[in-house]
Design a protein around this motif. Structure first.
Motif, PDB file in Angstrom:
ATOM      1  N   PRO A 109      25.706  -5.612  33.162  1.00 37.64           N
ATOM      2  CA  PRO A 109      25.708  -4.163  32.987  1.00 37.64           C
ATOM      3  C   PRO A 109      25.870  -3.675  31.557  1.00 37.64           C
ATOM      4  O   PRO A 109      25.532  -2.529  31.261  1.00 37.64           O
ATOM      5  N   LYS A 110      26.365  -4.514  30.675  1.00 35.51           N
ATOM      6  CA  LYS A 110      26.571  -4.087  29.292  1.00 35.51           C
ATOM      7  C   LYS A 110      25.419  -4.493  28.369  1.00 35.51           C
ATOM      8  O   LYS A 110      25.426  -4.167  27.182  1.00 35.51           O
ATOM      9  N   THR A 111      24.437  -5.184  28.924  1.00 38.51           N
ATOM     10  CA  THR A 111      23.342  -5.706  28.106  1.00 38.51           C
ATOM     11  C   THR A 111      22.135  -4.782  28.154  1.00 38.51           C
ATOM     12  O   THR A 111      21.704  -4.361  29.223  1.00 38.51           O
ATOM     13  N   ILE A 112      21.590  -4.490  26.981  1.00 41.28           N
ATOM     14  CA  ILE A 112      20.313  -3.785  26.895  1.00 41.28           C
ATOM     15  C   ILE A 112      19.214  -4.842  26.822  1.00 41.28           C
ATOM     16  O   ILE A 112      19.196  -5.670  25.912  1.00 41.28           O
ATOM     17  N   PHE A 113      18.327  -4.837  27.807  1.00 43.20           N
ATOM     18  CA  PHE A 113      17.246  -5.808  27.865  1.00 43.20           C
ATOM     19  C   PHE A 113      15.968  -5.193  27.307  1.00 43.20           C
ATOM     20  O   PHE A 113      15.514  -4.156  27.785  1.00 43.20           O
ATOM     21  N   THR A 114      15.406  -5.837  26.297  1.00 44.71           N
ATOM     22  CA  THR A 114      14.094  -5.408  25.831  1.00 44.71           C
ATOM     23  C   THR A 114      13.062  -5.814  26.884  1.00 44.71           C
ATOM     24  O   THR A 114      13.330  -6.645  27.759  1.00 44.71           O
ATOM     25  N   ARG A 115      11.881  -5.266  26.779  1.00 44.98           N
ATOM     26  CA  ARG A 115      10.828  -5.618  27.732  1.00 44.98           C
ATOM     27  C   ARG A 115      10.472  -7.091  27.616  1.00 44.98           C
ATOM     28  O   ARG A 115      10.195  -7.754  28.621  1.00 44.98           O
ATOM     29  N   ASP A 116      10.473  -7.625  26.400  1.00 45.84           N
ATOM     30  CA  ASP A 116      10.175  -9.051  26.219  1.00 45.84           C
ATOM     31  C   ASP A 116      11.237  -9.922  26.877  1.00 45.84           C
ATOM     32  O   ASP A 116      10.924 -10.968  27.461  1.00 45.84           O
ATOM     33  N   MET A 117      12.494  -9.516  26.791  1.00 44.93           N
ATOM     34  CA  MET A 117      13.558 -10.276  27.444  1.00 44.93           C
ATOM     35  C   MET A 117      13.361 -10.292  28.950  1.00 44.93           C
ATOM     36  O   MET A 117      13.532 -11.326  29.606  1.00 44.93           O
ATOM     37  N   LEU A 118      12.996  -9.145  29.516  1.00 44.30           N
ATOM     38  CA  LEU A 118      12.780  -9.067  30.956  1.00 44.30           C
ATOM     39  C   LEU A 118      11.581  -9.898  31.378  1.00 44.30           C
ATOM     40  O   LEU A 118      11.611 -10.573  32.413  1.00 44.30           O
ATOM     41  N   LEU A 119      10.519  -9.875  30.578  1.00 48.67           N
ATOM     42  CA  LEU A 119       9.351 -10.709  30.887  1.00 48.67           C
ATOM     43  C   LEU A 119       9.726 -12.185  30.879  1.00 48.67           C
ATOM     44  O   LEU A 119       9.332 -12.949  31.767  1.00 48.67           O
ATOM     45  N   ASP A 120      10.501 -12.596  29.875  1.00 53.91           N
ATOM     46  CA  ASP A 120      10.904 -14.008  29.772  1.00 53.91           C
ATOM     47  C   ASP A 120      11.747 -14.421  30.971  1.00 53.91           C
ATOM     48  O   ASP A 120      11.550 -15.488  31.548  1.00 53.91           O
ATOM     49  N   GLN A 121      12.724 -13.595  31.334  1.00 49.29           N
ATOM     50  CA  GLN A 121      13.703 -14.003  32.348  1.00 49.29           C
ATOM     51  C   GLN A 121      13.204 -13.822  33.774  1.00 49.29           C
ATOM     52  O   GLN A 121      13.660 -14.532  34.679  1.00 49.29           O
ATOM     53  N   ILE A 122      12.280 -12.903  34.001  1.00 47.74           N
ATOM     54  CA  ILE A 122      11.814 -12.651  35.358  1.00 47.74           C
ATOM     55  C   ILE A 122      10.444 -13.269  35.616  1.00 47.74           C
ATOM     56  O   ILE A 122      10.213 -13.886  36.657  1.00 47.74           O
ATOM     57  N   TRP A 123       9.535 -13.145  34.662  1.00 46.59           N
ATOM     58  CA  TRP A 123       8.189 -13.696  34.855  1.00 46.59           C
ATOM     59  C   TRP A 123       8.036 -15.090  34.247  1.00 46.59           C
ATOM     60  O   TRP A 123       7.123 -15.806  34.581  1.00 46.59           O
ATOM     61  N   ARG A 160      18.851   2.705  33.417  1.00 43.57           N
ATOM     62  CA  ARG A 160      18.796   3.641  32.288  1.00 43.57           C
ATOM     63  C   ARG A 160      17.755   3.174  31.271  1.00 43.57           C
ATOM     64  O   ARG A 160      17.708   1.996  30.913  1.00 43.57           O
ATOM     65  N   THR A 161      16.934   4.098  30.822  1.00 43.77           N
ATOM     66  CA  THR A 161      15.997   3.812  29.737  1.00 43.77           C
ATOM     67  C   THR A 161      16.707   4.022  28.409  1.00 43.77           C
ATOM     68  O   THR A 161      17.251   5.101  28.154  1.00 43.77           O
ATOM     69  N   VAL A 162      16.733   2.996  27.582  1.00 42.83           N
ATOM     70  CA  VAL A 162      17.308   3.108  26.241  1.00 42.83           C
ATOM     71  C   VAL A 162      16.115   3.226  25.290  1.00 42.83           C
ATOM     72  O   VAL A 162      15.445   2.239  24.993  1.00 42.83           O
ATOM     73  N   TRP A 163      15.835   4.424  24.873  1.00 39.73           N
ATOM     74  CA  TRP A 163      14.594   4.703  24.158  1.00 39.73           C
ATOM     75  C   TRP A 163      14.446   3.848  22.903  1.00 39.73           C
ATOM     76  O   TRP A 163      15.360   3.719  22.105  1.00 39.73           O
ATOM     77  N   GLY A 164      13.269   3.258  22.772  1.00 40.62           N
ATOM     78  CA  GLY A 164      12.964   2.414  21.627  1.00 40.62           C
ATOM     79  C   GLY A 164      13.523   1.014  21.723  1.00 40.62           C
ATOM     80  O   GLY A 164      13.294   0.193  20.835  1.00 40.62           O
ATOM     81  N   ARG A 165      14.250   0.711  22.824  1.00 37.37           N
ATOM     82  CA  ARG A 165      14.880  -0.604  22.931  1.00 37.37           C
ATOM     83  C   ARG A 165      14.571  -1.295  24.249  1.00 37.37           C
ATOM     84  O   ARG A 165      14.167  -2.446  24.264  1.00 37.37           O
ATOM     85  N   GLY A 166      14.764  -0.604  25.381  1.00 40.33           N
ATOM     86  CA  GLY A 166      14.487  -1.255  26.655  1.00 40.33           C
ATOM     87  C   GLY A 166      15.230  -0.587  27.789  1.00 40.33           C
ATOM     88  O   GLY A 166      15.299   0.641  27.874  1.00 40.33           O
ATOM     89  N   TYR A 167      15.847  -1.404  28.650  1.00 35.09           N
ATOM     90  CA  TYR A 167      16.532  -0.901  29.843  1.00 35.09           C
ATOM     91  C   TYR A 167      17.898  -1.563  29.996  1.00 35.09           C
ATOM     92  O   TYR A 167      18.108  -2.692  29.543  1.00 35.09           O
ATOM     93  N   LYS A 168      18.806  -0.853  30.683  1.00 36.56           N
ATOM     94  CA  LYS A 168      20.105  -1.415  31.018  1.00 36.56           C
ATOM     95  C   LYS A 168      20.562  -0.831  32.352  1.00 36.56           C
ATOM     96  O   LYS A 168      20.032   0.183  32.813  1.00 36.56           O
ATOM     97  N   PHE A 169      21.550  -1.484  32.947  1.00 34.27           N
ATOM     98  CA  PHE A 169      22.123  -0.958  34.188  1.00 34.27           C
ATOM     99  C   PHE A 169      22.956   0.271  33.861  1.00 34.27           C
ATOM    100  O   PHE A 169      23.626   0.323  32.826  1.00 34.27           O
TER     101      PHE A 169
END
Length: 234
Positions: free
Chosen positions: A171-185, A218-227
């Motif tokens: 919940p405290k981590t902001i995931f960039t889109r690349d991080m999410l692609l790496d960890q999920i796809w 939550r969308t963290v603009w310019g960075r990615g997503y977080k819980f």
């Protein structure tokens, strides 16, 4: 509280100092200017994470990674200017745990480092995270891979479940889109960052229709997503 120790291995002094600036607020830092120096350091001391450059003289990062992995399970983050998928695959196949391409975003480097250390500690201690995550009227059943709002199941795809589970567990981590692609796809999976936005949009809509009392992503603009916990909703 003692800080975890990170060993930075890079033959360029300027790069080591830059990494130290970004990481030292969060970790205790040790440095090595070569592969041999890194291996010597590991013989004397224990570290919690190695951040390893690939392109080094005499002994490159891949060689160092293989030698470390032959005797230790310490997490290894490969940090390099080489961004080809085949290079990432090679690094991961010989035992690296993650891979970040220069130039990097400092916040992403810190987030990946913390995540690697956290997973390593959980693995070594034998601790398993809770089977069910319950936050207000949201329930994520990890063993059955189901999501509920109150007692009503939300019909989600496997990747949508993976996305919400990952965010809820960190919940405290902001995931960039690349991080999410790496960890999920995965490293060899789809690389279109719009895929992340589409999955987030669909997941939000499905949960909203079930009447969840808060927006969990939550969308963290310019960075990615977080819980986003209920008390964080605007």
């Amino acid at each position: 509280m003692n800080k975890d120790t990170v060993l930075i291995v890079d033959d360029e002094w300027n790069m080591r100092q830059l990494l130290k600036i970004h990481l030292s607020p969060h970790f205790h830092i040790k440095q090595a200017g070569s592969g041999k120096e890194a291996l010597s350091c590991l013989e004397r001391e224990e570290v919690d994470l190695i951040i390893l450059d690939i392109m080094m003289p005499e002994m490159n990062g891949w060689e160092v990674c293989e030698k470390v992995r032959a005797r230790s399970e310490v997490p290894i983050l490969m940090l390099t200017a080489r961004g080809d998928v085949k290079d990432k695959v090679q690094g991961l196949s010989i035992g690296a745990d993650d891979y970040l391409v220069k130039p990097y975003i400092p916040e992403e480097l810190v987030a990946r480092s913390k995540a690697l250390i956290r997973r390593s500690l959980q693995s070594s201690s034998g601790n398993t995270e809770e089977e069910t995550i319950e936050i207000s009227d949201l329930k994520v059943n990890r063993s059955e891979r189901q999501i509920f709002v109150d007692d009503s199941e939300v019909e989600v795809t496997p990747k949508e479940f993976d996305l919400l589970e990952l965010l809820a567990l960190n919940p405290k981590t902001i995931f960039t889109r690349d991080m999410l692609l790496d960890q999920i796809w995965g490293i060899n999976g789809i690389r279109d960052i719009r895929t992340i936005d589409t999955h987030v949009k669909n997941l939000r809509e499905k949960i909203r229709k079930k009447g969840l009392s808060f927006n969990p992503i939550r969308t963290v603009w310019g960075r990615g997503y977080k819980f986003q916990a209920p008390d964080e909703n605007e």
